[in-house]
Design a protein around this motif. Structure first.
Motif, PDB file in Angstrom:
ATOM      1  N   GLY A 340       0.805  -1.097  -0.068  1.00  0.00           N
ATOM      2  CA  GLY A 340      -0.032   0.003   0.048  1.00  0.00           C
ATOM      3  C   GLY A 340       0.895   1.230  -0.076  1.00  0.00           C
ATOM      4  O   GLY A 340       0.321   2.430  -0.265  1.00  0.00           O
ATOM      5  N   HIS A 341       2.200   1.175   0.303  1.00  0.00           N
ATOM      6  CA  HIS A 341       2.893   2.129   0.162  1.00  0.00           C
ATOM      7  C   HIS A 341       4.200   2.022  -0.559  1.00  0.00           C
ATOM      8  O   HIS A 341       4.464   2.696  -1.619  1.00  0.00           O
ATOM      9  CB  HIS A 341       3.498   2.728   1.785  1.00  0.00           C
ATOM     10  CG  HIS A 341       3.949   4.310   1.685  1.00  0.00           C
ATOM     11  ND1 HIS A 341       4.482   4.643   2.754  1.00  0.00           N
ATOM     12  CD2 HIS A 341       4.148   5.065   0.905  1.00  0.00           C
ATOM     13  CE1 HIS A 341       5.038   5.834   2.509  1.00  0.00           C
ATOM     14  NE2 HIS A 341       4.806   6.169   1.286  1.00  0.00           N
ATOM     15  N   ALA A 343       4.669  -0.573  -2.399  1.00  0.00           N
ATOM     16  CA  ALA A 343       4.057  -1.336  -3.545  1.00  0.00           C
ATOM     17  C   ALA A 343       2.538  -1.460  -3.473  1.00  0.00           C
ATOM     18  O   ALA A 343       1.928  -1.015  -2.455  1.00  0.00           O
ATOM     19  CB  ALA A 343       4.304  -2.933  -3.298  1.00  0.00           C
ATOM     20  N   ALA A 344       1.834  -1.284  -4.723  1.00  0.00           N
ATOM     21  CA  ALA A 344       0.595  -1.380  -4.777  1.00  0.00           C
ATOM     22  C   ALA A 344       0.059  -2.786  -4.792  1.00  0.00           C
ATOM     23  O   ALA A 344       0.483  -3.521  -5.619  1.00  0.00           O
ATOM     24  CB  ALA A 344       0.191  -0.781  -6.437  1.00  0.00           C
ATOM     25  N   PRO A 345      -0.691  -3.327  -3.744  1.00  0.00           N
ATOM     26  CA  PRO A 345      -1.023  -4.603  -3.420  1.00  0.00           C
ATOM     27  C   PRO A 345      -1.442  -5.418  -4.749  1.00  0.00           C
ATOM     28  O   PRO A 345      -1.035  -6.474  -4.771  1.00  0.00           O
ATOM     29  CB  PRO A 345      -1.901  -4.691  -2.385  1.00  0.00           C
ATOM     30  CG  PRO A 345      -1.813  -3.225  -1.800  1.00  0.00           C
ATOM     31  CD  PRO A 345      -1.421  -2.450  -2.660  1.00  0.00           C
ATOM     32  N   ALA A 346      -2.566  -5.028  -5.193  1.00  0.00           N
ATOM     33  CA  ALA A 346      -3.299  -5.742  -6.405  1.00  0.00           C
ATOM     34  C   ALA A 346      -2.489  -5.672  -7.579  1.00  0.00           C
ATOM     35  O   ALA A 346      -2.982  -6.474  -8.439  1.00  0.00           O
ATOM     36  CB  ALA A 346      -4.698  -5.111  -6.467  1.00  0.00           C
ATOM     37  N   MET A 347      -1.503  -4.984  -7.809  1.00  0.00           N
ATOM     38  CA  MET A 347      -0.783  -4.797  -8.906  1.00  0.00           C
ATOM     39  C   MET A 347       0.352  -5.794  -9.202  1.00  0.00           C
ATOM     40  O   MET A 347       0.931  -6.262  -8.185  1.00  0.00           O
ATOM     41  CB  MET A 347      -0.448  -3.479  -9.314  1.00  0.00           C
ATOM     42  CG  MET A 347      -1.352  -2.412  -9.537  1.00  0.00           C
ATOM     43  SD  MET A 347      -1.094  -0.734 -10.029  1.00  0.00           S
ATOM     44  CE  MET A 347      -2.231  -0.213 -10.755  1.00  0.00           C
ATOM     45  N   TYR A 351       4.142  -4.190 -12.872  1.00  0.00           N
ATOM     46  CA  TYR A 351       3.438  -2.828 -12.560  1.00  0.00           C
ATOM     47  C   TYR A 351       4.362  -2.117 -11.600  1.00  0.00           C
ATOM     48  O   TYR A 351       4.607  -0.822 -11.275  1.00  0.00           O
ATOM     49  CB  TYR A 351       2.079  -2.750 -12.365  1.00  0.00           C
ATOM     50  CG  TYR A 351       1.292  -2.759 -13.480  1.00  0.00           C
ATOM     51  CD1 TYR A 351       1.312  -1.526 -14.503  1.00  0.00           C
ATOM     52  CD2 TYR A 351       0.590  -3.866 -14.140  1.00  0.00           C
ATOM     53  CE1 TYR A 351       0.694  -1.501 -15.680  1.00  0.00           C
ATOM     54  CE2 TYR A 351      -0.370  -3.714 -15.254  1.00  0.00           C
ATOM     55  CZ  TYR A 351      -0.187  -2.494 -15.796  1.00  0.00           C
ATOM     56  OH  TYR A 351      -0.812  -2.198 -17.098  1.00  0.00           O
ATOM     57  N   VAL A 394       2.847 -11.980 -11.034  1.00  0.00           N
ATOM     58  CA  VAL A 394       2.139 -12.228  -9.683  1.00  0.00           C
ATOM     59  C   VAL A 394       1.685 -10.755  -9.153  1.00  0.00           C
ATOM     60  O   VAL A 394       2.604  -9.774  -9.110  1.00  0.00           O
ATOM     61  CB  VAL A 394       2.958 -13.100  -8.990  1.00  0.00           C
ATOM     62  CG1 VAL A 394       2.390 -13.168  -7.488  1.00  0.00           C
ATOM     63  CG2 VAL A 394       3.105 -14.448  -9.301  1.00  0.00           C
ATOM     64  N   ALA A 395       0.770 -10.796  -8.600  1.00  0.00           N
ATOM     65  CA  ALA A 395       0.492  -9.491  -7.519  1.00  0.00           C
ATOM     66  C   ALA A 395       1.258  -9.538  -6.321  1.00  0.00           C
ATOM     67  O   ALA A 395       1.632 -10.369  -5.872  1.00  0.00           O
ATOM     68  CB  ALA A 395      -1.040  -9.514  -7.195  1.00  0.00           C
ATOM     69  N   ARG A 397       0.681  -8.541  -3.441  1.00  0.00           N
ATOM     70  CA  ARG A 397       0.051  -9.040  -2.029  1.00  0.00           C
ATOM     71  C   ARG A 397      -0.033 -10.451  -2.078  1.00  0.00           C
ATOM     72  O   ARG A 397      -0.232 -10.946  -1.000  1.00  0.00           O
ATOM     73  CB  ARG A 397      -1.368  -8.520  -1.888  1.00  0.00           C
ATOM     74  CG  ARG A 397      -2.377  -9.025  -2.485  1.00  0.00           C
ATOM     75  CD  ARG A 397      -3.691  -8.777  -2.016  1.00  0.00           C
ATOM     76  NE  ARG A 397      -4.649  -8.943  -2.908  1.00  0.00           N
ATOM     77  CZ  ARG A 397      -5.505  -8.013  -3.642  1.00  0.00           C
ATOM     78  NH1 ARG A 397      -5.493  -6.824  -3.071  1.00  0.00           N
ATOM     79  NH2 ARG A 397      -6.266  -8.323  -4.526  1.00  0.00           N
TER      80      ARG A 397
END
Lengths: 512, 358
Positions: A340-341, A343-347, A351, A394-395, A397
Motif C-alpha cells: 500500500g505504500h 508497493a501497490a498490493p493488487a498490481m 507494474y 504475480v500480484a 500482495r
C-alpha cells in the motif's frame, strides 16, 4: 524431571495446506524462563495459542501441574493460571489504566480498590504505573506494563510473553527483565518468545527451537553464541555481513533545520532535524516507532515538501521537489509499509517495478510504458534478490512479507541511487533474507552510495551502520560513530530515560 | 458469523465472467418481477433483448441502438478514468445538460448564419461547458475537502432547473408560438449533427464515442499517466510515493469526464434530440455509471456494456408499448443489473468464510 509445571506431548495442529505444529513436545519447570525461538512461520504463535486456549490442537496432550489441561478458551486458561501478554496491545486509549485493567477481568473489584491493587503490584515488581492516567497518553513501554500488571493481578503460574521488547528502549528492556527475573524467583514460569538472540542469552534458562512446525532442538542459550542460535533457527549456516571496502567520502546529503508538521493528529512533527550524510556512509537512525520515522522518510523521499534550503543533495536544493524529480537527482527511498505504500498490493510485480522505476530506468518511451523493458527489470530484481515468486506477473500482495521486502529493496538498489533511505528494511523478514538485505545495503555503500537505515532493531543498526542517531518525538540526536557506542549510551540517546521515572506529579494533577 | 476474506489474486476469468452472469441473473430476477406484475416473463425478456435486434420493425430499432449507445459509451469512458483513480463523478447527467445548453446556445445565437466552423465550435463549447460544470466539485474538493460525490450529484438538479429555465426563457424558439423548447437544430444545417450513414443511427457522437474508447484504452493501459491514475485508485499512498499529485489528479479526472459528458450532450441536442426542452435529458449520465462498472472500467468492456444498456433502453420501450409494462419496472430492471454485478464482484474479490471453526 519429576515436577514440571507444563508438559506438552506431541501437539499437532494443521491448517489447510500447512502443518503449523508437528508433534511438538515441551516441558517447563516452575520458575523457569523458557525461550521459544523460531523464524516467522516456524509455528511459535500456533503453539502458544494452543497453550492459551485460542486454538485447539488436532492431537497431543497438555498437562498443567500433572493434571490434564485442555483449555477451551482463554478464560479457562487464565483461571488455570496461564496468562499472556500479546505483541499487539488490546487497550482502549480513551480509558484510564484502571478501567482498562478492569475490562480484562472476570469479576473486577471496585475501581478504587483495583487502583490500589494496581499501585501495589506495580511498585512490588518495579513497573511504575499510575492507574488514573489515560492509556492514550502512555508510551509503548508503559502500555505494556498495563498488560503485564493485568496478568499479574491474576497471580499466574505461567506467563507467556510474545515479542515483548520489540517496542521498548534498552532501559525499558532492563526494567522488564528485572521484573521477569523477580517473577521467576517467586516461582512463576515464563515462556518467552523473541527473535532477539542476545536478549534470550541474557534472560532465559532454556530454549526450545522450532523450525517448520517441528522442535529441532533444545539449547542452553547461555552456552551458545547468538550466531549458533540463529543457525539452529534457520537450519543453515548464516553468512556474516561484510562491511569491508567502504571509504567515507565527501558530504552528499545535507538536511538543515528541517521542521515539518505532523501528518496525522497523533503523529509527531519533525523538529529542527540536522544531518550530514557522506559518500559511502551508512547512517543508522534508531528509535521507537511513531517518533517521526515515517515523517523523516517522507521528507527525504519528496512525498512531503519542506522549506527551501532544508534538503540539499550536493549543491542542489531538493526541498521543493516531489518524489520523481528527487529520483532523477539520485535520492531513492523504500518506505516501511510494504503493502500500500512501497508497493501497490493488487498490481503485478511488473507494474510495481514501474511504480518507482520510470525515472532512472528506460521503462517508458514518450510517456508510453515499455512493458517488455518493465518486465525485464522486474525479472532482474527477482533474480538478483532471490525473490521467491512464480514470476513478474504475480500480484504484490501474493508474496510473503520477506519476499516482497526483498523485491522493494531490490527495486531501489538496482536503480543505483546516490542516496538510499530505507525504513524498517528487515521488519518481519526471516533471518536469511534479512542478512541478504543488509548485505545489499552495505554493498551499495561500498560502491559509493550513501544509505540511511531507519530501524527499531538496534542490533541491526549496530551491525551495519557507521554512525548512529536517535529519533525521539521528532528530534534527531547528533550522529555518533558506532565504533565506540555502548547499548547504555544508545538507550540514553533514544530518550528512553524519562520513561523510567515514576509518572510526573503534574500529569496526575492535570487529570483531576 | 460470515466473514469475507480478500483473495490474494482474483481470477481473471471470473472478473470477466461476472458481467455475463449478472446479465443472466438480471433476466431471471427481472422475469420474476414481470411475472409478479402479471406479465408473461419470457415474452417481456424477449421484448427487451430480442425484438429490438431481430424482431419485427427491427430495422428502426437497430439504428436506435447506436443512437443510445453513443452517449452512454462516451460518458462512461470519462467516468471510468475517474473511477479508476477513486474519484467519483456521479454528476455526469448535469455536465451532459450544461454541455448541451452551451453548444446549443452558440447555434441559436448565430442562427441562421451558415458556417463550416459552427459545428466544431459548438463541440468545443459543449466540452468546455461540461468541463467547467465538473470543475465546481473538483475545486471544492481540492480547496475545502468537500465530497465530489455529493457536489457533483447535487449539481445535476441545479443543471436540470437551469435547463427548464432556458427552455422556457432565453433559448425558447421565438417562432414557436409560445411553445416551450428551442428551435430544432435538425433544421439548421450548419449546426446539425446528422446521421452519417442512413439507417444506422451513426452520427458524429458515435464516432466520438469510438475515439473515446481508443483514447481511454491507450491512456489507461499503455501510458504512464493511466498507470498513475490506477495506482491512485488502488493504493493512494503508493501513488504519492510514485509522484502523483492528488489535487491535480482530481482536477484532471473530473474535468475530463465532465468534458466528455458535455460533448455527449452537445451531440444529442444537435442530433437525435434536435432541441433544448425541459425534458431533454434522458438519464444517460446516470446510466453511464452502470455502463462503466458493467464494462469493468475497461474501455472495451464499456463498448460492449454501452450496447447492452442501449438495448435495455430500446427493449424497455418495446416492452412498454407491447406489454404495457410500467416505465419504473424497466428502470428497476436496469438497476438490478448493477446490483447483481456488484454482488458477483464481491465474490470475485473475496472468499466467503463461515466462521465458527477458526
Amino acid at each position: 524431571m519429576s515436577h514440571m509445571l507444563l508438559r506438552l506431548d506431541g501437539l499437532t495442529k494443521s491448517y489447510p495446506g500447512v502443518l503449523a505444529n508437528d508433534a511438538v513436545s515441551l516441558q517447563i519447570a516452575p520458575g523457569e524462563i523458557h525461550a521459544l525461538l523460531g523464524e516467522n512461520g516456524a509455528g511459535k504463535s500456533t503453539l502458544v495459542k494452543m497453550i492459551y486456549g485460542l486454538v485447539k490442537p488436532d492431537s497431543g496432550t497438555m498437562m498443567l501441574n500433572a493434571a490434564a489441561y485442555t483449555p477451551a478458551e482463554p478464560r479457562a486458561a487464565r483461571s488455570a493460571g496461564v496468562a499472556m501478554v500479546f505483541q499487539h496491545f488490546s487497550l482502549f486509549e480513551a480509558l484510564s489504566v484502571a478501567e482498562n485493567v478492569a475490562l480484562g477481568m472476570e469479576s473486577p473489584p471496585q475501581l478504587g480498590q483495583l487502583a490500589r491493587r494496581i499501585r501495589e503490584i506495580s511498585t512490588q515488581y518495579g513497573l511504575p504505573l499510575d492507574p488514573a492516567r489515560r492509556v492514550g497518553d502512555l508510551s509503548a513501554g508503559e502500555r505494556q506494563r498495563v498488560e503485564i500488571v493485568r496478568c499479574l493481578l491474576q497471580d499466574p503460574k505461567l506467563l507467556i510473553m510474545d515479542e515483548p521488547t520489540s517496542v521498548l528502549t534498552p532501559q525499558e528492556v532492563q526494567i522488564l527483565f528485572r521484573t521477569l527475573n523477580q517473577l521467576s524467583h517467586e516461582g512463576t514460569a515464563i515462556l518467552y518468545i523473541s527473535h532477539k538472540l542476545e536478549e534470550i542469552r541474557t534472560l532465559c534458562d532454556r530454549a526450545t527451537v522450532l523450525r517448520g512446525g517441528k522442535v529441532v532442538g533444545h539449547a542452553d542459550p547461555r552456552a551458545k553464541t547468538a550466531k549458533e542460535l540463529a543457525e539452529l533457527m534457520v537450519g543453515a549456516e548464516l553468512k556474516v555481513t561484510d562491511r569491508a571496502g567502504r571509504v567515507l567520502g565527501e558530504p552528499l546529503l545535507r538536511v538543515t533545520d528541517l521542521d515539518l508538521p505532523a501528518i496525522t493528529q497523533f503523529g509527531p512533527s519533525l523538529k529542527s532535524v540536522h544531518l550530514t550524510l557522506r559518500k559511502g556512509e551508512v547512517l543508522g537512525i534508531g528509535g521507537v516507532a511513531g517518533n517521526g520515522q515515517e515523517e523523516l522518510l517522507a521528507a527525504l523521499s519528496g512525498e512531503r515538501l519542506s522549506p527551501p534550503g532544508t534538503v540539499m543533495l550536493r549543491d542542489q536544493d531538493l526541498s521543493r521537489l516531489g518524489p520523481n524529480p528527487r529520483r532523477k537527482h539520485g535520492i531513492l527511498a523504500a518506505p516501511e509499509e510494504r503493502l500500500g505504500h512501497a508497493a501497490a498490493p493488487a498490481m503485478s510485480l511488473t507494474y510495481n517495478a514501474i511504480l518507482t522505476g520510470t525515472v532512472r530506468k528506460p521503462l517508458t518511451r514518450n510517456g508510453f510504458v515499455n512493458f517488455a523493458a518493465a518486465r525485464r527489470f522486474a525479472q532482474d530484481i527477482i533474480a538478483q534478490f532471490d525473490v521467491r515468486t512464480p514470476g513478474p506477473d504475480v500480484a504484490a500482495r501474493a508474496l510473503s512479507g520477506g519476499n516482497l521486502q526483498k523485491y522493494v529493496i531490490g527495486r531501489e538498489v538496482l536503480q543505483s541511487p546516490d542516496v538510499l533511505v530505507v525504513n524498517q528494511p528487515t521488519w518481519g523478514v526471516d533471518a536469511a533474507a534479512a542478512t541478504a538485505i543488509r548485505q545489499a545495503l552495505l554493498d551499495l555503500a561500498a560502491e559509493g552510495a550513501a544509505v540511511i537505515v531507519i530501524s527499531q532493531d538496534l542490533d541491526e543498526l549496530m551491525e551495519i551502520s557507521d554512525n548512529f542517531a536517535a529519533l525521539n518525538e521528532g528530534r534527531l540526536s547528533a550522529p555518533r560513530s558506532t565504533a565506540d557506542l555502548t547499548m547504555e549510551q544508545i538507550g540514553l540517546m533514544l530518550g528512553g530515560a524519562q520513561d523510567m521515572d515514576p509518572p510526573a506529579p503534574q500529569t496526575e494533577a492535570a487529570l483531576q | 458469523m460470515i466473514t469475507l476474506v480478500k483473495r490474494p489474486q482474483p481470477s481473471q476469468f471470473w472478473s470477466w465472467a461476472t458481467p455475463i452472469l449478472a446479465v443472466i441473473a438480471t433476466m431471471i430476477a427481472g422475469g420474476l418481477l414481470f411475472a409478479a406484475l402479471g406479465k408473461d416473463p419470457i415474452e417481456a425478456i424477449k421484448a427487451i433483448f430480442w425484438d429490438p435486434i431481430l424482431g419485427q420493425n427491427a430495422g428502426y430499432f437497430r439504428s436506435q441502438l447506436l443512437v443510445k449507445a453513443g452517449p452512454l459509451i462516451l460518458i462512461a469512458c470519462g467516468l471510468a478514468i475517474g473511477f479508476r483513480a477513486g474519484i467519483w463523478n456521479i454528476g455526469a447527467e448535469g455536465q451532459y445538460i450544461i454541455g448541451a445548453i452551451c453548444g446549443a446556445w452558440l447555434a441559436l445565437r448565430v442562427y441562421p448564419a451558415e458556417s463550416a466552423w459552427l459545428f466544431p465550435a459548438m463541440i468545443a463549447l459543449g466540452a468546455l461547458g461540461g468541463l467547467l460544470w465538473a470543475l465546481i466539485p473538483a475545486v471544492l474538493k481540492v480547496t475545502l475537502g468537500v465530497s465530489e460525490i455529493l457536489v457533483s450529484l447535487m449539481l445535476v438538479y441545479v443543471a436540470e432547473n437551469l435547463l427548464a429555465y432556458v427552455a422556457f426563457g432565453p433559448l425558447r424558439n421565438p417562432d414557436g408560438f409560445g411553445m416551450p423548447g428551442s428551435r430544432n437544430l435538425q433544421q439548421y444545417d450548419a449546426a446539425h449533427n446528422p446521421e452519417l450513414i442512413a439507417g444506422t443511427g451513426m452520427h458524429w457522437g458515435v464516432v466520438a464515442a469510438l475515439i473515446a474508447v481508443i483514447f481511454t484504452y491507450i491512456l489507461l493501459h499503455r501510458h504512464i499517466a493511466g498507470f498513475r491514475i490506477r495506482v491512485a485508485g488502488e493504493a493512494p499512498r503508493a501513488a504519492l510515493f510514485a509522484g502523483v499529485v492528488p489535487t491535480r489528479l482530481v482536477v484532471i479526472c473530473l474535468g475530463l469526464s465532465g468534458a466528455l459528458a458535455g460533448v455527449a450532450g452537445l451531440f444529442e441536442v444537435a442530433g437525435p434530440s434536435g432541441q433544448i426542452t425541459d425534458s431533454f435529458n434522458a438519464g444517460y449520465g446516470f446510466t453511464a455509471i452502470i455502463v462503466a462498472f458493467l464494462g469493468r472500467l475497461h474501455p472495451v468492456g464499456i463498448l460492449l456494456a454501452g450496447l447492452l444498456m442501449a438495448l435495455t433502453y430500446i427493449g424497455g420501450d418495446v416492452a412498454q408499448l407491447r406489454l404495457q409494462l410500467p416505465p419504473a419496472a424497466i428502470q428497476c430492471f436496469q438497476g438490478m443489473l448493477l446490483f447483481f454485478l456488484l454482488g458477483f464482484d464481491v465474490l470475485t474479490n473475496y472468499r466467503v468464510k463461515f466462521a465458527g471453526a477458526a
